[in-house]
Design a protein around this motif. Structure first.
Motif, PDB file in Angstrom:
ATOM      1  N   PRO A   2     -80.886 115.770  18.749  1.00 11.57           N
ATOM      2  CA  PRO A   2     -82.330 115.544  18.630  1.00 11.57           C
ATOM      3  C   PRO A   2     -83.067 116.803  18.180  1.00 11.57           C
ATOM      4  O   PRO A   2     -82.694 117.927  18.539  1.00 11.57           O
ATOM      5  CB  PRO A   2     -82.755 115.154  20.044  1.00 11.57           C
ATOM      6  CG  PRO A   2     -81.505 114.672  20.706  1.00 11.57           C
ATOM      7  CD  PRO A   2     -80.386 115.442  20.071  1.00 11.57           C
ATOM      8  N   ILE A   3     -84.129 116.586  17.419  1.00  6.92           N
ATOM      9  CA  ILE A   3     -84.872 117.692  16.830  1.00  6.92           C
ATOM     10  C   ILE A   3     -85.461 118.620  17.890  1.00  6.92           C
ATOM     11  O   ILE A   3     -85.551 119.830  17.681  1.00  6.92           O
ATOM     12  CB  ILE A   3     -85.951 117.151  15.852  1.00  6.92           C
ATOM     13  CG1 ILE A   3     -86.317 118.209  14.818  1.00  6.92           C
ATOM     14  CG2 ILE A   3     -87.167 116.670  16.577  1.00  6.92           C
ATOM     15  CD1 ILE A   3     -85.225 118.489  13.864  1.00  6.92           C
ATOM     16  N   TRP A   4     -85.840 118.060  19.056  1.00 10.24           N
ATOM     17  CA  TRP A   4     -86.381 118.899  20.125  1.00 10.24           C
ATOM     18  C   TRP A   4     -85.347 119.889  20.645  1.00 10.24           C
ATOM     19  O   TRP A   4     -85.701 120.996  21.048  1.00 10.24           O
ATOM     20  CB  TRP A   4     -86.904 118.038  21.280  1.00 10.24           C
ATOM     21  CG  TRP A   4     -88.276 117.540  21.008  1.00 10.24           C
ATOM     22  CD1 TRP A   4     -88.631 116.248  20.750  1.00 10.24           C
ATOM     23  CD2 TRP A   4     -89.470 118.306  20.930  1.00 10.24           C
ATOM     24  NE1 TRP A   4     -89.979 116.166  20.523  1.00 10.24           N
ATOM     25  CE2 TRP A   4     -90.522 117.421  20.628  1.00 10.24           C
ATOM     26  CE3 TRP A   4     -89.767 119.651  21.086  1.00 10.24           C
ATOM     27  CZ2 TRP A   4     -91.840 117.846  20.484  1.00 10.24           C
ATOM     28  CZ3 TRP A   4     -91.078 120.068  20.948  1.00 10.24           C
ATOM     29  CH2 TRP A   4     -92.088 119.173  20.652  1.00 10.24           C
ATOM     30  N   LEU A   5     -84.073 119.504  20.655  1.00 11.80           N
ATOM     31  CA  LEU A   5     -83.025 120.438  21.090  1.00 11.80           C
ATOM     32  C   LEU A   5     -82.870 121.575  20.093  1.00 11.80           C
ATOM     33  O   LEU A   5     -82.658 122.730  20.489  1.00 11.80           O
ATOM     34  CB  LEU A   5     -81.704 119.708  21.302  1.00 11.80           C
ATOM     35  CG  LEU A   5     -81.649 118.781  22.508  1.00 11.80           C
ATOM     36  CD1 LEU A   5     -80.284 118.097  22.598  1.00 11.80           C
ATOM     37  CD2 LEU A   5     -81.942 119.540  23.791  1.00 11.80           C
ATOM     38  N   TRP A   6     -82.962 121.258  18.809  1.00  6.00           N
ATOM     39  CA  TRP A   6     -82.907 122.302  17.783  1.00  6.00           C
ATOM     40  C   TRP A   6     -84.070 123.272  17.946  1.00  6.00           C
ATOM     41  O   TRP A   6     -83.890 124.491  17.881  1.00  6.00           O
ATOM     42  CB  TRP A   6     -82.921 121.697  16.384  1.00  6.00           C
ATOM     43  CG  TRP A   6     -81.614 121.130  15.945  1.00  6.00           C
ATOM     44  CD1 TRP A   6     -81.275 119.814  15.892  1.00  6.00           C
ATOM     45  CD2 TRP A   6     -80.459 121.854  15.491  1.00  6.00           C
ATOM     46  NE1 TRP A   6     -79.980 119.682  15.439  1.00  6.00           N
ATOM     47  CE2 TRP A   6     -79.461 120.917  15.185  1.00  6.00           C
ATOM     48  CE3 TRP A   6     -80.179 123.210  15.327  1.00  6.00           C
ATOM     49  CZ2 TRP A   6     -78.208 121.287  14.713  1.00  6.00           C
ATOM     50  CZ3 TRP A   6     -78.923 123.579  14.854  1.00  6.00           C
ATOM     51  CH2 TRP A   6     -77.961 122.624  14.558  1.00  6.00           C
ATOM     52  N   LEU A   7     -85.265 122.716  18.144  1.00  7.30           N
ATOM     53  CA  LEU A   7     -86.438 123.573  18.296  1.00  7.30           C
ATOM     54  C   LEU A   7     -86.352 124.388  19.591  1.00  7.30           C
ATOM     55  O   LEU A   7     -86.631 125.592  19.584  1.00  7.30           O
ATOM     56  CB  LEU A   7     -87.719 122.731  18.274  1.00  7.30           C
ATOM     57  CG  LEU A   7     -89.034 123.500  18.367  1.00  7.30           C
ATOM     58  CD1 LEU A   7     -89.136 124.567  17.277  1.00  7.30           C
ATOM     59  CD2 LEU A   7     -90.211 122.532  18.278  1.00  7.30           C
ATOM     60  N   GLY A   8     -85.957 123.775  20.676  1.00  2.00           N
ATOM     61  CA  GLY A   8     -85.782 124.506  21.931  1.00  2.00           C
ATOM     62  C   GLY A   8     -84.743 125.612  21.805  1.00  2.00           C
ATOM     63  O   GLY A   8     -84.935 126.728  22.304  1.00  2.00           O
ATOM     64  N   GLY A   9     -83.660 125.300  21.116  1.00  2.00           N
ATOM     65  CA  GLY A   9     -82.630 126.313  20.881  1.00  2.00           C
ATOM     66  C   GLY A   9     -83.151 127.471  20.056  1.00  2.00           C
ATOM     67  O   GLY A   9     -82.857 128.639  20.344  1.00  2.00           O
ATOM     68  N   ALA A  10     -83.941 127.165  19.030  1.00  2.97           N
ATOM     69  CA  ALA A  10     -84.523 128.219  18.195  1.00  2.97           C
ATOM     70  C   ALA A  10     -85.433 129.118  19.021  1.00  2.97           C
ATOM     71  O   ALA A  10     -85.430 130.344  18.859  1.00  2.97           O
ATOM     72  CB  ALA A  10     -85.296 127.602  17.029  1.00  2.97           C
ATOM     73  N   ILE A  11     -86.207 128.509  19.916  1.00  2.60           N
ATOM     74  CA  ILE A  11     -87.112 129.287  20.764  1.00  2.60           C
ATOM     75  C   ILE A  11     -86.324 130.192  21.699  1.00  2.60           C
ATOM     76  O   ILE A  11     -86.603 131.394  21.809  1.00  2.60           O
ATOM     77  CB  ILE A  11     -88.051 128.348  21.550  1.00  2.60           C
ATOM     78  CG1 ILE A  11     -89.021 127.651  20.591  1.00  2.60           C
ATOM     79  CG2 ILE A  11     -88.796 129.113  22.640  1.00  2.60           C
ATOM     80  CD1 ILE A  11     -89.752 126.461  21.195  1.00  2.60           C
ATOM     81  N   SER A  48     -84.468 126.103  10.330  1.00  2.00           N
ATOM     82  CA  SER A  48     -84.279 125.455   9.029  1.00  2.00           C
ATOM     83  C   SER A  48     -83.913 123.983   9.191  1.00  2.00           C
ATOM     84  O   SER A  48     -84.239 123.161   8.338  1.00  2.00           O
ATOM     85  CB  SER A  48     -83.202 126.186   8.210  1.00  2.00           C
ATOM     86  OG  SER A  48     -81.895 125.907   8.686  1.00  2.00           O
ATOM     87  N   VAL A  49     -83.256 123.650  10.291  1.00  2.00           N
ATOM     88  CA  VAL A  49     -82.954 122.251  10.589  1.00  2.00           C
ATOM     89  C   VAL A  49     -84.232 121.517  10.993  1.00  2.00           C
ATOM     90  O   VAL A  49     -84.505 120.407  10.531  1.00  2.00           O
ATOM     91  CB  VAL A  49     -81.877 122.140  11.697  1.00  2.00           C
ATOM     92  CG1 VAL A  49     -81.696 120.704  12.152  1.00  2.00           C
ATOM     93  CG2 VAL A  49     -80.550 122.727  11.223  1.00  2.00           C
ATOM     94  N   VAL A  50     -85.029 122.151  11.841  1.00  2.00           N
ATOM     95  CA  VAL A  50     -86.236 121.517  12.366  1.00  2.00           C
ATOM     96  C   VAL A  50     -87.251 121.234  11.268  1.00  2.00           C
ATOM     97  O   VAL A  50     -87.869 120.167  11.237  1.00  2.00           O
ATOM     98  CB  VAL A  50     -86.863 122.374  13.488  1.00  2.00           C
ATOM     99  CG1 VAL A  50     -88.169 121.767  13.979  1.00  2.00           C
ATOM    100  CG2 VAL A  50     -85.882 122.529  14.645  1.00  2.00           C
ATOM    101  N   VAL A  51     -87.430 122.166  10.326  1.00  2.00           N
ATOM    102  CA  VAL A  51     -88.462 121.969   9.299  1.00  2.00           C
ATOM    103  C   VAL A  51     -88.105 120.859   8.312  1.00  2.00           C
ATOM    104  O   VAL A  51     -88.946 120.478   7.504  1.00  2.00           O
ATOM    105  CB  VAL A  51     -88.807 123.273   8.543  1.00  2.00           C
ATOM    106  CG1 VAL A  51     -89.395 124.296   9.485  1.00  2.00           C
ATOM    107  CG2 VAL A  51     -87.619 123.825   7.790  1.00  2.00           C
ATOM    108  N   VAL A  59     -94.090 123.418  13.361  1.00  2.00           N
ATOM    109  CA  VAL A  59     -92.871 124.049  13.882  1.00  2.00           C
ATOM    110  C   VAL A  59     -93.145 125.503  14.224  1.00  2.00           C
ATOM    111  O   VAL A  59     -92.810 125.974  15.310  1.00  2.00           O
ATOM    112  CB  VAL A  59     -91.716 123.957  12.860  1.00  2.00           C
ATOM    113  CG1 VAL A  59     -90.527 124.792  13.296  1.00  2.00           C
ATOM    114  CG2 VAL A  59     -91.303 122.516  12.649  1.00  2.00           C
ATOM    115  N   TYR A  60     -93.782 126.208  13.305  1.00  2.00           N
ATOM    116  CA  TYR A  60     -94.027 127.631  13.521  1.00  2.00           C
ATOM    117  C   TYR A  60     -94.989 127.852  14.678  1.00  2.00           C
ATOM    118  O   TYR A  60     -94.814 128.789  15.460  1.00  2.00           O
ATOM    119  CB  TYR A  60     -94.535 128.297  12.247  1.00  2.00           C
ATOM    120  CG  TYR A  60     -94.511 129.786  12.337  1.00  2.00           C
ATOM    121  CD1 TYR A  60     -93.315 130.485  12.287  1.00  2.00           C
ATOM    122  CD2 TYR A  60     -95.688 130.506  12.536  1.00  2.00           C
ATOM    123  CE1 TYR A  60     -93.286 131.863  12.415  1.00  2.00           C
ATOM    124  CE2 TYR A  60     -95.672 131.879  12.655  1.00  2.00           C
ATOM    125  CZ  TYR A  60     -94.469 132.553  12.589  1.00  2.00           C
ATOM    126  OH  TYR A  60     -94.448 133.915  12.717  1.00  2.00           O
TER     127      TYR A  60
END
Length: 110
Positions: A2-11, A48-51, A59-60
């Motif tokens: 899920p996209i939220w996991l990618w974003l959480g991981g990036a954070i 890059s996955v999230v965007v 995202v930013y």
């Protein structure tokens, strides 16, 4: 994933990388420097996955806002870097903005 996991991981990776950056002593300590480089590289890959699924501005805003709040918390808890009232209010406003984007914006992932 899920996209939220990618974003959480990036954070999380950005926060760990920034913490390691402070510990690198201007890149004179090898291990923190390597951790910083690895975490930043992985964080940008995750972004890059999230965007691909969300607008870059949203995202930013979420990534940087959450990162600022978490880094400030780590600084206060572990590095004895305390903010004054104006700093705390500013971080509160940033956090409020991220919450508004997530709860009310149609541009975020829902």
């Amino acid at each position: 994933m899920p996209i939220w996991l990618w974003l959480g991981g990036a954070i999380i990776l950005e926060v760990v990388g920034t913490t390691a950056l402070q510990q690198s002593a201007q890149f004179t300590r090898v291990i923190p420097t390597l951790i910083m480089a690895l975490c930043y590289g992985l964080a940008f890959y995750a972004l890059s996955v999230v965007v691909q699924s969300m607008p870059m501005g949203i995202v930013y805003a979420i990534w940087s806002g959450a990162g600022i709040a978490l880094i400030s918390l780590i600084g206060a808890l572990f590095l004895r870097q305390h903010l004054d009232l104006a700093g705390l209010i500013g971080i509160g406003l940033i956090t409020s903005g991220v919450v508004v984007i997530n709860l009310f914006s149609g541009a975020g992932p829902h």
